[in-house]
Design a protein around this motif. Structure first.
Motif, PDB file in Angstrom:
ATOM      1  N   ARG A  23       0.817  -1.324   0.012  1.00 53.16           N
ATOM      2  CA  ARG A  23      -0.033  -0.098  -0.099  1.00 53.16           C
ATOM      3  C   ARG A  23       0.784   1.142  -0.072  1.00 53.16           C
ATOM      4  NH1 ARG A  23      -4.809  -1.733   0.363  1.00 53.16           N
ATOM      5  NH2 ARG A  23      -5.137  -3.731   1.444  1.00 53.16           N
ATOM      6  N   ARG A  24       2.027   1.277   0.742  1.00 58.86           N
ATOM      7  CA  ARG A  24       2.692   2.396   0.909  1.00 58.86           C
ATOM      8  C   ARG A  24       3.422   2.703  -0.451  1.00 58.86           C
ATOM      9  NH1 ARG A  24       8.149   3.408   1.280  1.00 58.86           N
ATOM     10  NH2 ARG A  24       8.717   1.141   1.718  1.00 58.86           N
ATOM     11  N   LYS A  25       3.819   1.691  -1.339  1.00 54.66           N
ATOM     12  CA  LYS A  25       4.221   2.274  -2.765  1.00 54.66           C
ATOM     13  C   LYS A  25       3.234   2.336  -3.666  1.00 54.66           C
ATOM     14  CE  LYS A  25       8.588   1.166  -1.910  1.00 54.66           C
ATOM     15  NZ  LYS A  25       9.809   2.112  -2.324  1.00 54.66           N
ATOM     16  N   ARG A  26       1.749   2.177  -3.358  1.00 51.77           N
ATOM     17  CA  ARG A  26       0.726   2.336  -4.155  1.00 51.77           C
ATOM     18  C   ARG A  26       1.031   1.975  -5.839  1.00 51.77           C
ATOM     19  NH1 ARG A  26      -0.934   8.066  -1.306  1.00 51.77           N
ATOM     20  NH2 ARG A  26       0.896   8.624  -2.649  1.00 51.77           N
ATOM     21  N   GLN A  27       1.393   0.923  -5.948  1.00 50.34           N
ATOM     22  CA  GLN A  27       1.494   0.756  -7.556  1.00 50.34           C
ATOM     23  C   GLN A  27       0.306   0.661  -8.193  1.00 50.34           C
ATOM     24  OE1 GLN A  27       2.966  -1.203  -4.879  1.00 50.34           O
ATOM     25  NE2 GLN A  27       4.947  -1.849  -5.321  1.00 50.34           N
ATOM     26  N   LYS A  28      -1.007   0.576  -7.677  1.00 48.85           N
ATOM     27  CA  LYS A  28      -2.012   0.462  -8.320  1.00 48.85           C
ATOM     28  C   LYS A  28      -2.257   2.059  -8.984  1.00 48.85           C
ATOM     29  CE  LYS A  28      -5.799  -0.804  -6.177  1.00 48.85           C
ATOM     30  NZ  LYS A  28      -6.672  -1.466  -5.092  1.00 48.85           N
ATOM     31  N   TRP A  29      -1.668   2.928  -8.569  1.00 47.67           N
ATOM     32  CA  TRP A  29      -1.728   4.280  -9.173  1.00 47.67           C
ATOM     33  C   TRP A  29      -0.988   4.357 -10.480  1.00 47.67           C
ATOM     34  CZ3 TRP A  29      -1.156   9.143  -5.696  1.00 47.67           C
ATOM     35  CH2 TRP A  29      -1.979   9.256  -4.638  1.00 47.67           C
ATOM     36  N   ALA A  30       0.283   3.457 -10.593  1.00 53.40           N
ATOM     37  CA  ALA A  30       0.872   3.472 -11.988  1.00 53.40           C
ATOM     38  C   ALA A  30      -0.126   2.528 -12.628  1.00 53.40           C
ATOM     39  CB  ALA A  30       2.094   2.704 -11.596  1.00 53.40           C
ATOM     40  N   LEU A  31      -0.872   1.739 -12.267  1.00 53.56           N
ATOM     41  CA  LEU A  31      -1.775   0.801 -12.969  1.00 53.56           C
ATOM     42  C   LEU A  31      -2.767   1.618 -13.685  1.00 53.56           C
ATOM     43  CD1 LEU A  31      -2.221  -2.110 -13.949  1.00 53.56           C
ATOM     44  CD2 LEU A  31      -3.797  -2.430 -11.980  1.00 53.56           C
TER      45      LEU A  31
END
Length: 194
Positions: A23-31
Motif C-alpha cells: 500500500r505504501r508504494k501504491r503501485q495501483k496508481w501506476a496501473l
C-alpha cells in the motif's frame, strides 16, 4: 534486450516502478495511469520490479491480491510485466520511457535516483524525502516531475499523462536533464559523505 525478453514492442511507451508490492508504494496508481494511457490509444506497458519471489519482496499480501485483481478487472494482463524481487534493476529501468514512484511515504528513495542516473525521467509523489530530490530552482523544465498533492491519484495520473505526451526525444531530454541536475550531484554528495 529486456523489451524483447518480455515481449514488449520496441516503440511502446514503458512505465516502471520498483519496490515490493504494498500500500505504501501504491503501485495501483501506476496501473491506473497505464489504463488511462491505453484508453488514449497509447501502446503502453507497465514493468513492476519487485514482485514476490523466493528472494523476498513479499510486501503486503492483501495488496498484492488487490493489485492482481485490478490488472484483471482493467483487462491489462497483456500489458503488465511482473519482475521478481531481488534482480538487478538497471536493465529494467533502461527499458523504461518513464519511471514512476507513487508512494505515500519514502525516506530518501533510491529507485528515483537510480532511474535518473540512467537518464530515465521520473514522475514521483512529494512523499517524505522524495521531495528533497527535486529541489526548488531545479534547472529542469519539468511540470510533471513532482506531484505535490500526495493524496491525489488523479494528480499523479495527469502527471504521467503529461510526461507521455512528451514521449520520444523531448522526454529523453527531460531524463538527461534530471540525470545532470539531480542524480549526478546526489552521487557526488554521497560519495564525499563516505
Amino acid at each position: 534486450s529486456v523489451r524483447e525478453q518480455l515481449s514488449i514492442p520496441s516503440d511502446a511507451f514503458v512505465l516502471t516502478t520498483i519496490g515490493t508490492i504494498c500500500r505504501r508504494k501504491r503501485q495501483k496508481w501506476a496501473l491506473y495511469a497505464l489504463r488511462y494511457l491505453v484508453q488514449k490509444k497509447i501502446d503502453a506497458y507497465y514493468l513492476l520490479v519487485g514482485a514476490p519471489s523466493e528472494k523476498g519482496g513479499q510486501g503486503d499480501p492483501e495488496y498484492v491480491v488487490e493489485f492482481l485483481n485490478s490488472v484483471r478487472k482493467f483487462d491489462l494482463q497483456s500489458r503488465v510485466r511482473l519482475v521478481p524481487f531481488g534482480v538487478s534493476v538497471a536493465p529494467y529501468l533502461s527499458a523504461a520511457d518513464l519511471h514512476t514512484s507513487p508512494s505515500s511515504l519514502e525516506a530518501y528513495p533510491l529507485n528515483t535516483l537510480e532511474a535518473m542516473s540512467l537518464g530515465v525521467p521520473v514522475v514521483a509523489t512529494a512523499a517524505g524525502g522524495t521531495e528533497e530530490q527535486f529541489p526548488v530552482g531545479l534547472p529542469v523544465r519539468c511540470s510533471f516531475c513532482l506531484v505535490r498533492n500526495i493524496s491525489s491519484s488523479r494528480d499523479f495520473l495527469e502527471a504521467v499523462a503529461r510526461a507521455a505526451a512528451r514521449r520520444g526525444a523531448r522526454l529523453r531530454q527531460d531524463g538527461q536533464a534530471m540525470r545532470d541536475a539531480v542524480a549526478l550531484p546526489a552521487a557526488e554528495r554521497f560519495a564525499t559523505a563516505l
